[in-house]
Design an enzyme around this catalytic site. Structure first.
Site, PDB file in Angstrom:
ATOM      1  N   ASP A  95      -9.527  -9.349   0.022  1.00  0.00           N
ATOM      2  CA  ASP A  95      -8.766  -8.436   0.871  1.00  0.00           C
ATOM      3  C   ASP A  95      -8.751  -7.030   0.297  1.00  0.00           C
ATOM      4  OD1 ASP A  95      -6.761  -8.050   3.157  1.00  0.00           O
ATOM      5  OD2 ASP A  95      -5.614  -7.363   1.414  1.00  0.00           O
ATOM      6  N   ASN A 150       0.847  -1.191   0.000  1.00  0.00           N
ATOM      7  CA  ASN A 150       0.000   0.000   0.000  1.00  0.00           C
ATOM      8  C   ASN A 150       0.887   1.247   0.000  1.00  0.00           C
ATOM      9  OD1 ASN A 150       0.976   0.283   2.638  1.00  0.00           O
ATOM     10  ND2 ASN A 150      -0.897  -0.494   3.582  1.00  0.00           N
TER      11      ASN A 150
END
Length: 361
Positions: free
Chosen positions: A234, A45
């Site tokens: 996810d 991320n």
């Protein structure tokens, strides 16, 4: 002669040493080819933490390799092991860009038609040599015939070092079988769009992702890899959590993921997620996957997979932040909130008991 219990898959820098594991017996060692997996920027991320879905996919790949090898270790009809369930998985520590993820797998129990695999993930900083355990997971697989995908084959038995190991494994098998049945019975929920939702409500953060299943998503049998599905789940759960908090979020744990039906190549799948519960520092997100098969065998949409993900909110320094309270509006949302609270308290009590037990040892 029964294959040995310690069938380990060293899915990265090393293969397991012969004779390691919970039990011993006759039979050859089965392990995966040794290879490294460095975490790249596209695995992570914006804060540099590797996505939970990336780790889940690696875990499933290791489990699929070792269970497929085991199920083909005796003469008989060739098969591929298909993922049926993932037990609760805790993300003990984040994996960062540039680190190497080492995944090892071990078969710990077999029933007549299923294999239990324990998988551990360890991250390694290749600059300093520092290592740490980041994940522990339990997965269940069933062997499907290459000739007839609807035919479940028998699993070669394993040999246990002690009778207690077999009894404990059988208990785990019965518990997961019952939970799978209960989960499937409550899988009729559908997420509908909400017009102009208020911040911090269920409708405000709920999200969906639509994906066309292609050849690269599938096994030799033409059905979706479990790891591909978990990675997509996810991603959706992460979107829900980020919309709710407006901060950096990471996967803290995944409750049992149940694979109810296979998803065939050419299907269009809808992955939907919604917030069900918030504590002071965590969020529970329910995610399910619905499949619309259009190729070869048109049929009505069906629920293929379901699970609960838990996320935490982090500051730019990686420290936990308070989570905004979820505002429930309907009776169903209030009911799901209370159910989520029950799961949260149960997990918290179990974790505290484990810490006390570890302190006494």
């Amino acid at each position: 002669m029964a294959p040995q219990l310690s069938r380990r898959a060293g899915w990265c820098l090393r293969a397991a040493a012969p004779g390691a594991g919970r039990g011993h017996g006759a039979g050859c060692e089965l392990s995966c080819p040794s290879r490294g997996r460095i975490m790249r920027p596209d695995d992570a991320n914006v804060a540099g933490n590797v996505h939970g879905g990336t780790i889940l996919k690696m875990i499933e790949e290791a489990g699929a390799i070792i269970s497929t090898r085991h199920c083909n270790s005796e003469a008989g009809e060739p098969c591929v092991a298909a993922l049926a369930r993932v037990e609760r998985t805790d993300f003990l520590s984040p994996v960062c860009i540039g680190e190497v993820a080492n995944v090892s797998a071990e078969i710990t129990y077999t029933s007549r038609h299923s294999v239990e695999v324990q998988v551990n993930v360890m991250s390694e900083n290749i600059l300093t040599g520092a290592k740490k355990v980041t994940n522990k997971a339990t997965l269940w697989y069933v062997p499907l015939s290459l000739k007839n995908v609807n035919k479940v084959l028998e699993v070669p038995p394993i040999q246990y070092a002690r009778k207690e190991q077999e009894d404990e494994g059988k208990k785990r098998y019965e518990e997961q079988k019952l939970d799978r049945l209960e989960t499937k019975q409550r899988n009729g929920d559908v997420i509908f769009p909400v017009i102009n939702p208020e911040p911090h409500t269920v409708g405000y953060s709920q999200s969906s992702l639509i994906h066309l299943v292609g050849p690269s998503d599938c096994t030799l049998l033409g059905f979706v890899h479990g790891g591909v599905t978990m990675k997509l789940m996810d991603e959706v759960a992460g979107i829900v959590a980020a919309r709710h908090c407006k901060t950096n979020i990471v996967t803290a744990s995944v409750d049992a993921i149940n694979f109810h039906e296979k998803i065939k190549k050419g299907s269009v799948i809808t992955i939907s997620g919604r917030m069900t519960f918030t504590s002071n520092k965590s969020m529970e997100i329910e995610v399910f996957v619905d499949a619309d098969p259009f190729v070869d065998e048109p049929r009505e949409r069906y629920r293929a997979v379901s699970a609960f993900f838990t996320y935490v909110s982090l500051s730019k320094d990686g420290k936990p932040l308070p989570v905004p309270q979820l505002l429930t509006e309907t009776e169903d949302e209030k009911r799901r909130f209370e159910e989520g609270k029950g799961r949260y308290l149960q997990t918290k009590a179990k974790r505290q008991a484990q810490m006390q037990q570890a302190a006494q040892q």
